[in-house]
Design an enzyme around this catalytic site. Structure first.
Site, PDB file in Angstrom:
ATOM      1  N   ASN A 163       0.904  -1.159   0.000  1.00  0.00           N
ATOM      2  CA  ASN A 163       0.000   0.000   0.000  1.00  0.00           C
ATOM      3  C   ASN A 163       0.934   1.196   0.000  1.00  0.00           C
ATOM      4  O   ASN A 163       1.279   1.729   1.040  1.00  0.00           O
ATOM      5  CB  ASN A 163      -0.896  -0.007   1.236  1.00  0.00           C
ATOM      6  N   LYS A 221       0.849  -3.604  -6.036  1.00  0.00           N
ATOM      7  CA  LYS A 221      -0.495  -3.995  -5.623  1.00  0.00           C
ATOM      8  C   LYS A 221      -1.430  -3.027  -6.334  1.00  0.00           C
ATOM      9  O   LYS A 221      -1.424  -1.833  -6.051  1.00  0.00           O
ATOM     10  CB  LYS A 221      -0.636  -3.862  -4.107  1.00  0.00           C
ATOM     11  N   GLU A 233      -8.087  -3.622  -2.795  1.00  0.00           N
ATOM     12  CA  GLU A 233      -8.331  -2.915  -1.536  1.00  0.00           C
ATOM     13  C   GLU A 233      -8.127  -1.412  -1.697  1.00  0.00           C
ATOM     14  O   GLU A 233      -7.479  -0.765  -0.875  1.00  0.00           O
ATOM     15  CB  GLU A 233      -7.440  -3.476  -0.426  1.00  0.00           C
ATOM     16  N   LYS A 244      -0.452 -15.242  -3.326  1.00  0.00           N
ATOM     17  CA  LYS A 244      -0.421 -15.678  -1.927  1.00  0.00           C
ATOM     18  C   LYS A 244      -0.607 -17.194  -1.849  1.00  0.00           C
ATOM     19  O   LYS A 244      -1.206 -17.794  -2.749  1.00  0.00           O
ATOM     20  CB  LYS A 244      -1.509 -14.975  -1.119  1.00  0.00           C
ATOM     21  N   ASP A 250      -6.448 -15.145   2.362  1.00  0.00           N
ATOM     22  CA  ASP A 250      -5.539 -14.130   2.890  1.00  0.00           C
ATOM     23  C   ASP A 250      -4.718 -14.601   4.081  1.00  0.00           C
ATOM     24  O   ASP A 250      -5.002 -14.202   5.210  1.00  0.00           O
ATOM     25  CB  ASP A 250      -6.353 -12.891   3.294  1.00  0.00           C
ATOM     26  N   GLU A 284       0.119 -11.784  11.194  1.00  0.00           N
ATOM     27  CA  GLU A 284      -1.095 -10.978  11.242  1.00  0.00           C
ATOM     28  C   GLU A 284      -2.302 -11.797  11.700  1.00  0.00           C
ATOM     29  O   GLU A 284      -3.128 -11.321  12.476  1.00  0.00           O
ATOM     30  CB  GLU A 284      -1.365 -10.406   9.840  1.00  0.00           C
ATOM     31  N   HIS A 327     -10.869 -16.625   8.460  1.00  0.00           N
ATOM     32  CA  HIS A 327     -11.190 -15.205   8.506  1.00  0.00           C
ATOM     33  C   HIS A 327     -12.204 -14.880   9.595  1.00  0.00           C
ATOM     34  O   HIS A 327     -13.188 -14.168   9.361  1.00  0.00           O
ATOM     35  CB  HIS A 327     -11.726 -14.733   7.140  1.00  0.00           C
ATOM     36  N   TRP A 349     -15.749  -8.697   4.078  1.00  0.00           N
ATOM     37  CA  TRP A 349     -14.916  -8.357   5.229  1.00  0.00           C
ATOM     38  C   TRP A 349     -15.492  -8.964   6.507  1.00  0.00           C
ATOM     39  O   TRP A 349     -14.869  -8.914   7.556  1.00  0.00           O
ATOM     40  CB  TRP A 349     -14.811  -6.832   5.392  1.00  0.00           C
TER      41      TRP A 349
HETATM   42  C1  BDP Z   1      -4.094  -8.237   4.179  1.00  0.00           C
HETATM   43  C2  BDP Z   1      -3.641  -7.237   5.183  1.00  0.00           C
HETATM   44  C3  BDP Z   1      -3.441  -5.866   4.584  1.00  0.00           C
HETATM   45  C4  BDP Z   1      -2.569  -5.977   3.347  1.00  0.00           C
HETATM   46  C5  BDP Z   1      -3.157  -6.991   2.393  1.00  0.00           C
HETATM   47  C6  BDP Z   1      -2.270  -7.235   1.197  1.00  0.00           C
HETATM   48  O1  BDP Z   1      -4.601  -7.157   6.219  1.00  0.00           O
HETATM   49  O2  BDP Z   1      -2.852  -5.054   5.569  1.00  0.00           O
HETATM   50  O3  BDP Z   1      -2.437  -4.756   2.741  1.00  0.00           O
HETATM   51  O4  BDP Z   1      -3.293  -8.223   3.034  1.00  0.00           O
HETATM   52  O5  BDP Z   1      -1.654  -8.297   1.146  1.00  0.00           O
HETATM   53  O6  BDP Z   1      -3.944  -9.486   4.758  1.00  0.00           O
HETATM   54  O7  BDP Z   1      -2.189  -6.412   0.312  1.00  0.00           O
END
Ligand code: BDP
Length: 716
Positions: free
Chosen positions: A226, A303, A307, A376, A381, A409, A537, A559
């Protein structure tokens, strides 16, 4: 009186023997503790001198590391010589840097850019050991490998070793912001002190580079995905260049996360459309500018359209259009673009798990050769357990990188002990069946499945300014394991855990076995107390600290934890078969078929793929509800065992680190119980079934767990 006391104290301080290097975890797995007297002589006989020239910074780094490590382990400094070879000398170098190595005529040609060999040889009739490679970086990796052998008490006799990485780009991805906060960071601030750079370079940055080199990490993306476009402005590029200069001797290239609309944010353009000639020109110029400062700049990580990040779709263009524009900008200097496949959109009512595949698979073959699509490990996630991502094996004409998350995380932050080696091994060994049986993810990652040479693995970093680097002693193992598995994705998580434990703690078998066993069960414990049977999640909103399975009021459907578990009076789980979202059809038929039937679906993924009644019977003979409760409790029990094991290791571990780990395990047990109780209270309110016999009820009513708030949880 006070003055006298002060003087006395000062005097006492001066007279006290120099404190041994504190065991606070700073030295990571590069502790180089002294070899026990009984074994020292054998190692000392095979390490009497270092022989080689060090005309380059990388060879100097190799030589200095050998000198430092051997002196610390053997208790005496080694002479460093340029020629000659006494018995027991260690020769190091490439045929170009060292005439002695050249004379040995070793088959270094086969080792590639980064491989090395270590051999027992005779020089002028005297026994010696040689660390040789094609490149200086190979010598550096060989130096660390030799030190690792001593640290893990393997022999230095009759050696004939050759090793080379199976993956080309082995990168840490730092989610570090320019204000030094770290997104999803639990180990203090960012290591990059942007404000004081480029002039001031923290000494520990060299140790960061050493640690990475010791496990083969050869690239680092400095800033958050980000991203902030400022990092591409001249003042920041000067800082980036300083870091690149610092890391270069250790074989580490720097990369940057690029903000897709940087041409607008910092370039004064009115669009970031990847097909617009002015935009393309801007990126070409920007890349050229970066290369004047950082001649070996690795490239961009992006990215986009994920998001809320800008991307090519804002202009009706595809991910391939966006990636190719950047790829063209860095191609003249050998750079790459790592384009992330972590995309999902709320506007699509479709199962989030399907979206990356749906968007990227049709683009197979449309990316420039220097683009890597970064995927990923699983389709949602970084959850404690996910099935492998369906894109693996499904884009035969595109280099695919595996992205894993070192920072925990979703696995309890820094205070929960969770060794992630088994999780990564699980995904790497998963069989995609895309080119017949045995088409493992590891073969996609190392390129062998589809004959690719541009290969990569990325790990979201878990390091920061904490004295112990990673926020906890055991999280260091995840940094270590990432490097080792990126070097060889076919490696064994258990073997890596043992290697790490011996170097980080001690070689005493009374310590090694229980520590390794604890590490190997630790991730499964987290799965049990957070998300058993394929649940996913369920973490609390935003910060993801603690349970929040009841959350159902966030603006985006996907979410909300309720979106993922779909629990109600009738049952629980996400139906991803053809009767449900159909996500299973994204896997090869062999995989899809097995997972489409609850009876042939591995129980650890059951509720990922199926929605089942609470009374559905499992292999144990228990109903689904009862099994869920049993697994939640089992997770807590595993942590209790881990604590007990650790307490028993007190005689074998220095007090400082023993205490830290012990306290963290106590936190983990408390939080595991919290997860169990909150989850059982919530799901029980839906299943309306009693707890199985012998199970203790949650400590508090559901309303209590729902009321907890943590506005200052770290990592946001
Ligand atoms: C999510 C995280 C977020 C990341 C996103 C990502 O919560 O902070 O920006 O992945 O991988 O798991 O871009």
């Amino acid at each position: 009186m006070r003055l006298l006391l002060l003087c006395l104290l000062l005097l006492a301080g001066l007279l006290a023997p120099a404190r041994a290097a504190a065991e606070d975890g700073y030295r990571l797995w590069l502790r180089y503790g002294p070899v026990e007297p009984a074994r020292r002589a054998r190692y000392a006989a095979a390490a009497t001198a270092l022989v080689g020239e060090a005309p380059s910074p990388t060879l100097r780094a190799a030589r200095d590391e050998l000198a430092r490590g051997l002196e610390a382990m053997l208790g005496r400094p080694l002479p460093v010589e340029v020629g000659g070879a006494r018995a027991g000398a260690i020769l190091f170098g490439t045929p170009a840097s060292s005439p002695a190595v050249a004379r040995l005529n070793l088959p270094v040609g086969r080792l590639g850019d980064e491989g090395y060999l270590i051999r027992s040889v005779r020089v002028d009739g005297r026994p010696a050991t040689v660390i040789a490679a094609n490149s200086d970086r190979g010598v550096l990796y060989g130096a660390f490998a030799l030190l690792r052998r001593i640290q893990t008490r393997q022999t230095l006799e009759r050696l004939d070793l050759a090793d080379a990485p199976k993956v080309k780009l082995r990168l840490l991805n730092h989610w570090d912001n320019l204000d030094r906060t770290v997104e999803r960071g639990y180990a203090g601030q960012s290591l990059w002190d942007w404000h004081k750079l480029p002039e001031w370079q923290e000494p520990r940055l060299r140790d960061y580079a050493r640690a990475n080199a010791s496990v083969g990490v050869n690239g680092t993306v400095l800033n958050n995905v980000n991203s902030n476009a400022q990092v591409l402005t001249p003042p920041y590029l000067a800082k980036v260049a300083a870091l690149a200069d610092l890391f270069r001797p250790y074989g580490i290239r720097v990369y940057l996360s690029a903000r897709f609309n940087a041409p607008m944010e910092i370039g004064g353009l009115t669009t970031a459309d990847p097909l617009d000639p002015a935009v393309r020109g801007w990126w070409r110029d920007k890349a050229a500018e970066i290369y004047t400062r950082v001649p070996d700049f690795g490239g961009f990580l992006v990215k986009a359209n994920s998001e809320g990040q800008p991307g090519p779709q804002d202009y009706g263009r595809s991910h391939a259009d966006g990636a190719n524009m950047l790829a063209e900008a860095v191609a003249p200097r050998g750079g790459v673009v790592m384009w992330r496949a972590f995309v999902y959109s709320n506007e699509k009512p479709d199962d989030r798990a399907k979206q990356a595949y749906d968007e990227f698979r049709p683009l197979d073959g449309r990316f420039h050769p220097n683009v890597v699509v970064q995927v990923k490990n699983g389709p949602i996630d970084f959850q404690p357990r996910e099935p492998f991502h369906p894109l693996f094996g499904a884009m035969p004409r595109t280099p695919l990188a595996l992205e894993v998350q070192l920072t925990k995380e979703y696995l309890g932050f820094a205070t929960h002990l969770a060794y992630l080696g088994p999780m990564w091994e699980e995904v790497l060994r998963a069989d995609t069946f895309r080119a017949g049986a045995g088409s493992t993810v590891a073969k996609v990652v190392d390129g062998s499945l589809h004959g690719r040479t541009l290969t990569a693995m990325a790990g979201v970093a878990n390091v920061g300014t904490d004295r112990n680097w990673t926020g906890s002693q055991f999280d260091q193992a995840n940094w270590y394991a990432f490097g080792r598995l990126a070097w060889d994705p076919h490696g064994s998580a258990r073997a890596i855990a043992e290697e790490w434990a011996r170097q980080t703690w001690d070689n005493d078998p009374r310590l090694v076995a229980p520590v390794v066993d604890t590490m190997m069960t630790s991730r499964e414990a987290v799965v049990d107390y957070m998300t058993p049977l394929g649940l996913h999640h369920l973490m609390a909103t935003d910060h993801h600290y603690g349970p929040g399975p009841w959350v159902d009021d966030l603006p985006r459907a996907d979410w909300n934890p309720t979106y993922y578990h779909r629990a109600g009076a009738a049952g629980i789980g996400f139906d991803r078969t053809t009767r449900g979202s159909g996500a299973l059809s994204q896997y090869a038929p062999e995989v899809a078929q097995r997972l489409s039937d609850p009876r042939t679906t591995p129980e650890e993924l059951l509720l990922w793929f199926h929605h089942l009644p609470w009374d559905h019977r499992l292999a144990s003979g228990r109903t689904l509800w009862n099994e869920l409760v049993v697994r939640y409790s089992r997770g807590v029990a595993k942590v209790r065992d881990m604590r007990r094991t650790w307490a028993g290791l007190r005689p074998h571990v220095d007090a400082e680190r023993h205490t830290e780990v012990g306290v963290f395990l106590a936190v983990q047990e408390k939080e595991a119980r919290w997860w169990r109780d909150a989850s059982i209270a919530y799901f029980g309110s839906l299943s309306k079934r009693p707890l199985p016999a012998g199970q203790t009820p949650p400590a508090h009513p559901l309303a209590y767990y729902r009321s907890l708030r943590f506005p200052h949880a770290p990592g946001q």
